[in-house]
Every structure is written in C-alpha cells, then in structure tokens.
Scaffold this motif. Sequence first.
Motif, PDB file in Angstrom:
ATOM      1  N   ILE A  76      27.032  37.800  37.408  1.00 13.06           N
ATOM      2  CA  ILE A  76      26.884  36.371  37.133  1.00 13.06           C
ATOM      3  C   ILE A  76      25.587  36.091  36.379  1.00 13.06           C
ATOM      4  CG2 ILE A  76      26.414  34.180  38.276  1.00 13.06           C
ATOM      5  CD1 ILE A  76      28.543  34.882  40.253  1.00 13.06           C
ATOM      6  N   SER A  77      24.535  36.844  36.715  1.00 11.51           N
ATOM      7  CA  SER A  77      23.264  36.631  36.021  1.00 11.51           C
ATOM      8  C   SER A  77      23.415  36.928  34.533  1.00 11.51           C
ATOM      9  CB  SER A  77      22.177  37.511  36.635  1.00 11.51           C
ATOM     10  OG  SER A  77      22.354  38.846  36.219  1.00 11.51           O
ATOM     11  N   ARG A  78      24.429  37.735  34.169  1.00 11.08           N
ATOM     12  CA  ARG A  78      24.628  38.042  32.757  1.00 11.08           C
ATOM     13  C   ARG A  78      25.580  37.087  32.069  1.00 11.08           C
ATOM     14  NH1 ARG A  78      24.616  44.009  30.647  1.00 11.08           N
ATOM     15  NH2 ARG A  78      22.838  44.853  31.787  1.00 11.08           N
ATOM     16  N   ILE A  79      26.539  36.525  32.826  1.00  6.68           N
ATOM     17  CA  ILE A  79      27.589  35.762  32.145  1.00  6.68           C
ATOM     18  C   ILE A  79      27.539  34.276  32.461  1.00  6.68           C
ATOM     19  CG2 ILE A  79      29.143  37.722  32.044  1.00  6.68           C
ATOM     20  CD1 ILE A  79      30.586  36.698  34.373  1.00  6.68           C
TER      21      ILE A  79
ATOM     22  N   GLY B  29      41.590  30.862  35.892  1.00  8.73           N
ATOM     23  CA  GLY B  29      41.356  31.324  34.529  1.00  8.73           C
ATOM     24  C   GLY B  29      40.087  32.140  34.399  1.00  8.73           C
ATOM     25  N   ASN B  30      39.113  31.865  35.272  1.00  2.00           N
ATOM     26  CA  ASN B  30      37.834  32.562  35.194  1.00  2.00           C
ATOM     27  C   ASN B  30      37.971  33.980  35.749  1.00  2.00           C
ATOM     28  OD1 ASN B  30      35.124  33.430  36.187  1.00  2.00           O
ATOM     29  ND2 ASN B  30      34.549  31.538  35.154  1.00  2.00           N
ATOM     30  N   LEU B  31      37.520  34.970  34.973  1.00  5.46           N
ATOM     31  CA  LEU B  31      37.734  36.363  35.381  1.00  5.46           C
ATOM     32  C   LEU B  31      36.968  36.714  36.653  1.00  5.46           C
ATOM     33  CD1 LEU B  31      37.706  38.150  31.907  1.00  5.46           C
ATOM     34  CD2 LEU B  31      39.651  37.437  33.268  1.00  5.46           C
ATOM     35  N   ILE B 108      33.545  42.097  28.175  1.00  6.94           N
ATOM     36  CA  ILE B 108      34.348  41.039  27.555  1.00  6.94           C
ATOM     37  C   ILE B 108      33.441  39.888  27.128  1.00  6.94           C
ATOM     38  CG2 ILE B 108      36.037  39.226  28.073  1.00  6.94           C
ATOM     39  CD1 ILE B 108      37.533  41.319  29.749  1.00  6.94           C
ATOM     40  N   LYS B 109      32.483  39.535  27.989  1.00  2.00           N
ATOM     41  CA  LYS B 109      31.543  38.459  27.655  1.00  2.00           C
ATOM     42  C   LYS B 109      30.762  38.817  26.394  1.00  2.00           C
ATOM     43  CE  LYS B 109      28.773  34.884  28.457  1.00  2.00           C
ATOM     44  NZ  LYS B 109      29.180  33.492  28.457  1.00  2.00           N
ATOM     45  N   TYR B 112      33.552  38.580  23.429  1.00  3.46           N
ATOM     46  CA  TYR B 112      34.202  37.297  23.153  1.00  3.46           C
ATOM     47  C   TYR B 112      33.278  36.105  23.344  1.00  3.46           C
ATOM     48  CZ  TYR B 112      38.786  39.587  23.095  1.00  3.46           C
ATOM     49  OH  TYR B 112      39.849  40.371  22.787  1.00  3.46           O
ATOM     50  N   GLY B 113      32.194  36.283  24.082  1.00  4.36           N
ATOM     51  CA  GLY B 113      31.302  35.168  24.363  1.00  4.36           C
ATOM     52  C   GLY B 113      31.810  34.248  25.452  1.00  4.36           C
ATOM     53  N   THR B 114      32.877  34.643  26.170  1.00  2.00           N
ATOM     54  CA  THR B 114      33.419  33.805  27.243  1.00  2.00           C
ATOM     55  C   THR B 114      34.106  34.697  28.273  1.00  2.00           C
ATOM     56  OG1 THR B 114      34.973  32.051  27.787  1.00  2.00           O
ATOM     57  CG2 THR B 114      35.547  33.454  25.958  1.00  2.00           C
ATOM     58  N   VAL B 115      34.261  34.168  29.515  1.00  2.72           N
ATOM     59  CA  VAL B 115      35.035  34.901  30.521  1.00  2.72           C
ATOM     60  C   VAL B 115      36.201  34.049  31.008  1.00  2.72           C
ATOM     61  CG1 VAL B 115      33.189  36.401  31.317  1.00  2.72           C
ATOM     62  CG2 VAL B 115      33.464  34.154  32.340  1.00  2.72           C
ATOM     63  N   GLU B 116      36.567  33.008  30.223  1.00  4.81           N
ATOM     64  CA  GLU B 116      37.739  32.195  30.572  1.00  4.81           C
ATOM     65  C   GLU B 116      38.956  32.786  29.880  1.00  4.81           C
ATOM     66  OE1 GLU B 116      37.716  29.693  32.659  1.00  4.81           O
ATOM     67  OE2 GLU B 116      35.563  29.585  32.936  1.00  4.81           O
ATOM     68  N   GLU B 117      40.022  32.976  30.678  1.00  5.97           N
ATOM     69  CA  GLU B 117      41.196  33.690  30.179  1.00  5.97           C
ATOM     70  C   GLU B 117      41.801  33.013  28.940  1.00  5.97           C
ATOM     71  OE1 GLU B 117      44.416  33.755  32.882  1.00  5.97           O
ATOM     72  OE2 GLU B 117      44.983  35.805  32.401  1.00  5.97           O
TER      73      GLU B 117
END
Lengths: 209, 133
Positions: A76-79, B29-31, B108-109, B112-117
């Motif tokens: 979480i600290s990374r994303i 949706g959030n991984l 993935i982050k 893609y810059g996001t972790v929302e599916e």
Amino acid sequence: MDPLLVTIVNDLLLAILVGLAIASVRLPDLLGAVATLGAYSLVMAILWCRMNAVDVAFTEAAVGAGISTVLLLAAISRIGRHERRTPRTVASRGRSQLARFGAIVVCVVTAGALLYGTKDMPRVGDPSAPATTHPGVAVHYLTKSAGPEGEVGPPNVVTSVLGDYRSYDTLGETVVIFTAGLCVVLLLRQAQSVRRRRRAVEAGPELQR
Amino acid sequence: MLEFLLSHYNYAIYIALMMIGLYAILARGNLVKKIIGLNILQTAVFLFYISIGKVDRGTVPVIWPAGERPPGFENVPYENPLPHVLMLTAIVVGVSVTAVALALIVRIKAAYGTVEEDEILEADELRDREGDA
C-alpha cells in the motif's frame, strides 16, 4: 469450564470474525481495511487457541496477522491507500454493477451447495467423527509417536507429524516459499526498472527543449 | 431439525466467512481488495479444517508420559493433530501466495499507473485499438 460458556464465548468470537471480515471488505480506505484484516487474523488465532490448535494459533498470529499485514502495508505504501469508489465512466459503472450482481449469484449458489454438503458432516466436536477415529492416521499419531519407545519421540504430536510422518509436505512447503521469494524479488526488480524507464520518458521532452 | 441446526450452525458461519471472501474477490475492482478477500476466504477454510479436528472436552495434542497426567484429567481426549499440521503448511503457503500477488500488483501499478481493474481493462482495450489502427 462450563460447556455452555465455552460455546457462548466461541460464538461471540465467530460473530466478531464475521463483522471484521465485512468491515475489511467494505472499508474504502485500504490502510483501514488491512488493519481490520490484521484484527481478523488475530481473533482467528484466539479462536484456534480455544479450539486447542495452539501450533496453528501462534503461526496465524505471527504469519497471518504479522507478516501478511506487513506485506500488505508495504504494498500500500507503494500504490496509495485509497480505493476509487465511484466508477469513472457510464460503461464501467454498468460493468461493475453487472460484476456485483454476478458475484452475488455465484456466492449464493456456492453457499447453497456448501450448506447442502454440511448435511452429512458430523457435528463439531463429535468424538466418533471419522477424521478423529480413523486408526491409520490420527489415532496412530496420538498413540504411537511420542515417548522414548515411540516412533518419533517428541511429546508434541504436531511436531512429529510435521517433521517426520509428513516431512515431504514440509519439504514441498519450503520449496513453495523459496519459489515465492524468488518471484517477489524478480517482479519487484522489474517494477523498479519499469518505473525508472517511465520517469526517463516523462522527463525526456523537457530535456530536449 | 432444531437439533441439527444447533449442532451444525458453525458450518453456516464458516461458509458465510468464505462467501464474504469470495464476494470480495469477484466483485471488488481494487486488486488489493481482492487479495484481502483471498485472505479471508483462505482463513475461513482453515477454520473449517481446525473444527474437523475438534473433540469435545479435548486438550492440546501434546502427549503426557503414561501415568503422569494430573489427577482428574486422566481420561481427557487429545484433539486430532492432523488438521493442525495440514493447516500449518497451508498458512505458510497462503502467505507465499499473498506475497507473489502483491508483487504482481506493484508491478501492475508500475506498468499501468493504477490498481483498479476497470482502468486496467480500459488501458488494454485502448492499446489494442491503437495496435489495430
């Protein structure tokens, strides 16, 4: 202790577990969700301790409530800690509603099948349950493993089964941990290089100007 | 019927916990939320297994030397140790799964810059369309 009191305390712990699980899934703040999951693991460890599975309880307290939580916090600290709640487009809103409906259908059907399956289960704690009375496994471990004349020696039967009777399982487990550690290292190194390349691309035009 | 419900409601609670986890895996949706759901589902299965090894009035499966058990406790049964061992292995394997999944999410982050599916799927569709054009 009075068996009724034991049941009441266990049921209370189960109710707390359900509440914590729902809270962990629903909380929009990921940091809060992870903290709640840690609490869930800890209550689970308490419940297992009460069910006399002490080895499992301390492993869950150390690994489930400890290492898992630390790993999740590190991620979480990374994303970033916030889950996006509102769908961005009309299309994705329709899709997420459909996903939610499909998930509820799948959960209800699975729960129904599992509930139907419990019809043939012995009640919890039944001393004549097949898993407990099978002479080749549990009874053998309990009567033959411990003591100076025993097949293994240590008084703790869980230790004997883990390290001797089922040592191949434990070897396989070690292989799994090693492979997982390898995967994590490789993936994180790759992520780092991707991030560096991205930053270079973003900074590129400014450097040219 | 009532007797059956009173003796088997534990299973219903385990199944409820499993379904909370399964719902999070499918609908969220959030991984990271999916991983949290996976953990809940996993732990509920462990709880189910531990309850299989439970014996009424049982005690911790650490064997007393013959004839040395404290007075009054000579006939207390031991819990079934086998589910305990299996779940010890499963807990550690579960943490390995969590670690690899989280590393994938971090990857993935980064990509893609996001972790929302849905955003990931959109980015994929966009890239496919650009590839066709």
